[in-house]
Design a protein around this motif. Structure first.
Motif, mmCIF file in Angstrom:
data_model
loop_
_atom_site.group_PDB
_atom_site.id
_atom_site.type_symbol
_atom_site.label_atom_id
_atom_site.label_comp_id
_atom_site.label_asym_id
_atom_site.label_seq_id
_atom_site.Cartn_x
_atom_site.Cartn_y
_atom_site.Cartn_z
ATOM 1 N N ASP A 53 -32.696 -25.557 -23.759
ATOM 2 C CA ASP A 53 -33.283 -24.399 -23.091
ATOM 3 C C ASP A 53 -32.357 -23.186 -23.194
ATOM 4 O O ASP A 53 -32.803 -22.060 -23.414
ATOM 5 C CB ASP A 53 -33.554 -24.721 -21.627
ATOM 6 N N LYS A 54 -31.062 -23.406 -23.031
ATOM 7 C CA LYS A 54 -30.103 -22.311 -23.136
ATOM 8 C C LYS A 54 -30.108 -21.711 -24.538
ATOM 9 O O LYS A 54 -30.014 -20.498 -24.703
ATOM 10 C CB LYS A 54 -28.700 -22.799 -22.782
ATOM 11 N N MET A 55 -30.214 -22.553 -25.552
ATOM 12 C CA MET A 55 -30.219 -22.068 -26.930
ATOM 13 C C MET A 55 -31.448 -21.199 -27.202
ATOM 14 O O MET A 55 -31.363 -20.138 -27.819
ATOM 15 C CB MET A 55 -30.176 -23.249 -27.891
ATOM 16 N N ILE A 56 -32.606 -21.671 -26.715
ATOM 17 C CA ILE A 56 -33.841 -20.898 -26.916
ATOM 18 C C ILE A 56 -33.756 -19.570 -26.203
ATOM 19 O O ILE A 56 -34.106 -18.519 -26.755
ATOM 20 C CB ILE A 56 -35.054 -21.707 -26.433
ATOM 21 N N LEU A 80 -33.272 -13.701 -25.898
ATOM 22 C CA LEU A 80 -32.547 -12.554 -25.348
ATOM 23 C C LEU A 80 -31.970 -11.690 -26.452
ATOM 24 O O LEU A 80 -31.982 -10.450 -26.356
ATOM 25 C CB LEU A 80 -31.435 -13.044 -24.420
ATOM 26 N N ASP A 81 -31.477 -12.311 -27.513
ATOM 27 C CA ASP A 81 -30.965 -11.548 -28.652
ATOM 28 C C ASP A 81 -32.062 -10.668 -29.249
ATOM 29 O O ASP A 81 -31.836 -9.497 -29.580
ATOM 30 C CB ASP A 81 -30.419 -12.492 -29.723
ATOM 31 N N ILE A 82 -33.251 -11.235 -29.398
ATOM 32 C CA ILE A 82 -34.370 -10.484 -29.976
ATOM 33 C C ILE A 82 -34.775 -9.327 -29.073
ATOM 34 O O ILE A 82 -35.046 -8.213 -29.535
ATOM 35 C CB ILE A 82 -35.562 -11.426 -30.231
ATOM 36 N N ALA A 92 -34.616 -5.392 -29.960
ATOM 37 C CA ALA A 92 -35.829 -4.577 -29.864
ATOM 38 C C ALA A 92 -35.597 -3.344 -28.997
ATOM 39 O O ALA A 92 -36.168 -2.270 -29.262
ATOM 40 C CB ALA A 92 -36.975 -5.408 -29.299
ATOM 41 N N CYS A 93 -34.772 -3.479 -27.961
ATOM 42 C CA CYS A 93 -34.491 -2.336 -27.078
ATOM 43 C C CYS A 93 -33.787 -1.199 -27.827
ATOM 44 O O CYS A 93 -33.846 -0.045 -27.409
ATOM 45 C CB CYS A 93 -33.628 -2.792 -25.896
ATOM 46 N N VAL A 94 -33.100 -1.540 -28.914
ATOM 47 C CA VAL A 94 -32.449 -0.512 -29.729
ATOM 48 C C VAL A 94 -33.358 -0.070 -30.871
ATOM 49 O O VAL A 94 -33.429 1.116 -31.198
ATOM 50 C CB VAL A 94 -31.113 -1.048 -30.300
ATOM 51 N N GLY A 97 -27.076 -11.331 -37.329
ATOM 52 C CA GLY A 97 -27.727 -10.717 -36.173
ATOM 53 C C GLY A 97 -26.883 -9.634 -35.539
ATOM 54 O O GLY A 97 -27.390 -8.563 -35.185
ATOM 55 N N ILE A 98 -25.591 -9.890 -35.411
ATOM 56 C CA ILE A 98 -24.698 -8.883 -34.827
ATOM 57 C C ILE A 98 -24.574 -7.684 -35.753
ATOM 58 O O ILE A 98 -24.548 -6.529 -35.297
ATOM 59 C CB ILE A 98 -23.325 -9.506 -34.532
#
Length: 282
Positions: free
Chosen positions: A4-7, A12-14, A18-20, A107-108
Motif C-alpha cells: 500500500d505504501k508503494m502504491i 503521490l509522485d504523479i 501534475a501540480c507543476v 521521475g526526479i
C-alpha cells in the motif's frame, strides 16, 4: 502495508508532478505575455528573422532520451555488479532494484525539468521582452496619432507583416530568459553529476570525463544557436544557462540525494577515523 505504501508513493509522485505540469500547460495554452513597447531606433531589435536551428520538440526529445537511456544502462550494469538496491514489491509482484532506481531517477529529472520550465516560462510572460527579430517579423505600425520620434516609447502598435500571425506575435514577446538554454544546461548538469556519481568504469580514466565534456558542449551549443538564430539576446541565454545550472545542481543534490547510494568518497561526509587505543593512551 508495504504494498500500500508503494502504491501511494507512486500516486503521490504523479500528483506532485501534475501540480507543476498543469500550470505550465496553462501558460502555454492561454497566457498572454506582457505587451512591451519599443523605440524606433532600437538596433537590438533590427536583426533579420530566421528559422530556429533547434526546435523545442527536438531539444526535449534528445534531452529526455539522453537521461533515460543513460540511467537505464547504468542501473542495469550496476545491478549486474550487485551494487543496486534490493528488490521492491508492488501488488505482490517483484520489482527489480534497477527498475525502481530508474523510475526514481527519471521521475526526479522530469520533476526538476517541469519546475525549471515553469519558472522560466512564467518569467517570459511576465517580462515580455521582444526578440531581436521583432522589427523584421512584425513590421510594427504605430497607432494613429502617436508621437513618432527616436526617443518615443511606442506601446500602441500593430504588426503589418502577413507572416506575423497570432502565434508568432505571441512568441516574439518571449525572449527573456531562454528556455532552450535553461533546459539544455539543466539536462547537461544533471547528466554530468549522475555520471560522476554512478557511471564509473575502470577501463578508461578519461572516458567518463570526455562524455561529461560532450554534454556540456552540447548545452553550450544550444545556447549559442539561439543567439545565432536571432531568437534571443545574449543576456537571455546567459540567464537561461544560470537557471539551468542552479536547478540541475539543486535537483540532483537535494532531491535525488546521491549520498544514499553509499559510494565511498562521493557526496557524503565520512566519520573521522579513530586512533588505536595504545596511541590514545600516550
Amino acid at each position: 502495508m508495504a504494498v500500500d505504501k508503494m502504491i501511494w508513493k507512486i500516486i503521490l509522485d504523479i500528483v506532485v508532478l501534475a501540480c507543476v505540469a498543469v500550470p505550465l500547460l496553462v501558460i502555454y495554452l492561454s497566457a498572454e505575455p506582457y505587451r512591451r513597447g519599443y523605440f524606433e531606433n532600437d538596433v537590438s531589435l533590427m536583426l533579420p528573422y530566421k528559422e530556429q536551428t533547434i526546435s523545442e520538440g527536438l531539444l526535449a526529445g534528445v534531452g529526455f532520451a539522453l537521461i533515460a537511456v543513460t540511467v537505464l544502462i547504468v542501473e542495469v550494469v550496476r545491478d549486474k555488479q550487485g551494487k543496486n538496491v534490493g528488490e521492491k514489491f508492488l501488488c505482490a509482484s517483484r520489482i527489480p532494484g534497477w527498475v525502481w532506481e530508474s523510475y526514481t531517477t527519471i521521475g526526479i529529472f522530469t520533476f526538476g525539468a517541469a519546475c525549471q520550465q515553469l519558472l522560466v516560462n512564467s518569467a517570459k510572460y511576465v517580462i515580455g521582452r521582444l526578440r531581436p527579430h521583432f522589427f523584421d517579423l512584425c513590421r510594427p505600425s504605430p497607432a494613429a496619432g502617436s508621437d513618432i520620434s527616436p526617443t518615443t516609447y511606442i506601446q500602441d502598435y500593430s504588426c503589418t507583416n502577413p507572416m506575423a500571425d497570432l502565434a508568432r506575435q505571441t512568441d516574439m514577446k518571449l525572449s527573456f530568459p531562454s528556455a532552450h538554454a535553461s533546459f539544455a544546461m539543466y539536462t547537461a548538469v544533471f547528466f554530468i553529476f549522475y555520471i560522476q556519481v554512478k557511471g564509473k568504469w575502470r577501463g578508461s580514466k578519461l572516458l567518463r570525463h570526455g562524455v561529461q565534456f560532450a554534454a556540456a558542449t552540447g548545452a553550450w551549443y544550444v545556447g549559442l544557436s539561439r543567439v545565432v538564430d536571432h531568437m534571443h539576446h545574449w543576456g537571455d541565454v546567459a540567464v537561461g544557462f544560470a537557471v539551468g545550472v542552479l536547478f540541475g545542481a539543486i535537483v540532483f543534490v537535494y532531491v535525488l540525494k546521491p549520498k544514499k547510494y553509499g559510494i565511498p568518497g562521493s557526496w557524503e561526509t565520512t566519520q573521522p577515523q579513530m586512533l588505536p587505543r595504545p596511541v590514545l593512551a600516550r
